[in-house]
Design an enzyme around this catalytic site. Structure first.
Site, PDB file in Angstrom:
ATOM      1  CE  LYS A 117      -4.514  -1.525   1.966  1.00  0.00           C
ATOM      2  NZ  LYS A 117      -5.349  -1.448   2.921  1.00  0.00           N
ATOM      3  CE  LYS A 149      -6.443  -7.645  -1.484  1.00  0.00           C
ATOM      4  NZ  LYS A 149      -6.581  -6.984  -0.098  1.00  0.00           N
ATOM      5  CE  LYS A 160     -13.699  -3.197   1.197  1.00  0.00           C
ATOM      6  NZ  LYS A 160     -12.924  -3.214   2.112  1.00  0.00           N
TER       7      LYS A 160
END
Ligand code: TYM
Length: 330
Positions: free
Chosen positions: A112, A194, A197
């Site tokens: 991230k 993955k 969202k």
């Protein structure tokens, strides 16, 4: 006494098929057998930038999605993390029992933080807050997807260290509850990544509120390979992902799917998968749109209020024990 379950999802948008198959669906399956607490991880969601208006909508939407997916508010404690202030407080205490080195090893932080210009301390510290969420309630099992396994491991390490520092069994060591074939639902566009969202390419992700046409379009466009053979193999990540999704929904084994679909080719197979996914999403959406009528606002608020009150009874007790152990005057 029933075993304790705890889990949460960040309200950073409409939930995905990954959230559903990796986590929520398992919550629903076990809700009758355990003492369950499920929360909306709103404190976690601000570790990356959020628009307050959107965030407020997403938090309410998450609660509605939990219920629409089948979580029964009568059987489970459903609440918002920020309504139980003990989460943040225990988070601070645990910060003082956690090493920079262990947090630096978290792969989710590494991934991230690559995408951010200004990395927030909260993003780095996130697993400690997650440990606090879990340890406050003496959770035995934490139903999550594979991406959270490392965070569960650090929660256990923090708990163990705290117990040994203060020479008292204050925290129970939680175990991850991960279901093999749905542990990692992959992006439709990059099946080695993955499903998420926050993927910028919305075609990569199936959202719980996608209509039939959208689901069909996204699955039809899913990246596969040129073999046109439906076979479960690591060398075919796109097909493997679609087979995982189909197998999770239909409860058919990979062998059964290979047999059923052997003469179909990818086009037809994708239609079957899309149809199975939409058959799951249709009733969820129906219930969601019913709940979203403003008549239900009070009902939803009352669920969260009651949930927070119930959760707080346990959290308050645990935090007191912790304060006492570290030497605060309680
Ligand atoms: P979050 O919001 O990223 O995801 C919520 C849950 O969905 C699972 N999941 C997936 N499972 C399979 N395939 C996928 N593609 C996929 N994407 C997401 C996640 O593993 C998770 O179970 N840190 C957590 C929220 C949290 C939490 C907690 C969870 C905060 N405190 C305490 C458990 C206990 C998170 O960001 O999940």
């Amino acid at each position: 006494m029933k075993k304790q379950i705890l889990s949460g999802i960040q309200p950073s948008g409409i939930l995905t098929l990954g959230n559903y198959l990796g986590a929520l669906r398992n919550w629903i399956k076990i809700q009758n057998d355990y003492d369950c607490k499920f929360f909306v991880a709103d404190l976690h969601s601000i570790t990356v930038d959020q628009n307050p208006i959107e965030l407020r909508k997403n938090i309410k939407s998450a609660i509605m999605q939990y219920i629409a997916c089948g979580l029964d508010p009568e059987k489970n404690t459903i609440f918002m993390q920020s309504h139980v202030h003990e989460h943040a407080e225990l988070g601070w205490i645990l910060n003082c029992s956690t090493y920079m080195g262990e947090l630096s090893r978290m792969t989710q932080f590494k991934d991230k933080s690559k995408k951010q210009a200004n990395i927030k301390v909260g993003l780095f510290d996130y697993p400690v807050l997650m440990a606090a969420d879990i340890l406050l309630y003496d959770a035995d099992y934490v139903p999550v997807g594979e991406d959270q396994r490392q965070h569960l491991e650090i929660a256990r390490d923090i708990a163990q260290r705290f117990n040994s520092t203060y020479n008292k069994e204050i925290f129970k060591l939680p175990e991850a509850f991960i279901t093999e074939n749905t542990a990692r639902i992959m992006s439709l566009q990059e099946p080695t990544k993955k499903m998420s969202k926050s993927d910028e390419n919305k075609e990569a992700t199936i959202f719980l509120l996608d209509d039939r046409e959208t689901v069909l379009r996204k699955i039809k466009k899913a990246v596969t390979d040129s073999e046109n053979i439906i076979k479960y193999s690591d060398e075919k990540p796109g097909i493997k992902n679609l087979m995982n999704i189909y197998s999770a929904i239909s409860e058919k084994t990979y062998k059964q799917i290979e047999e059923e679909c052997k003469d179909l080719g990818y086009g037809k197979f994708k239609q079957i998968v899309a149809c199975a996914v939409s058959d799951v999403l249709d009733p969820i959406q129906k219930k969601y749109y019913e709940l979203s009528s403003s008549e239900n606002d009070e009902y939803l608020k009352s669920i969260c209020k009651k949930g927070a009150e119930t959760a707080q009874k346990t959290a308050e007790k645990k935090l007191k024990e912790v304060y006492d152990a570290v030497g605060f005057i309680v």
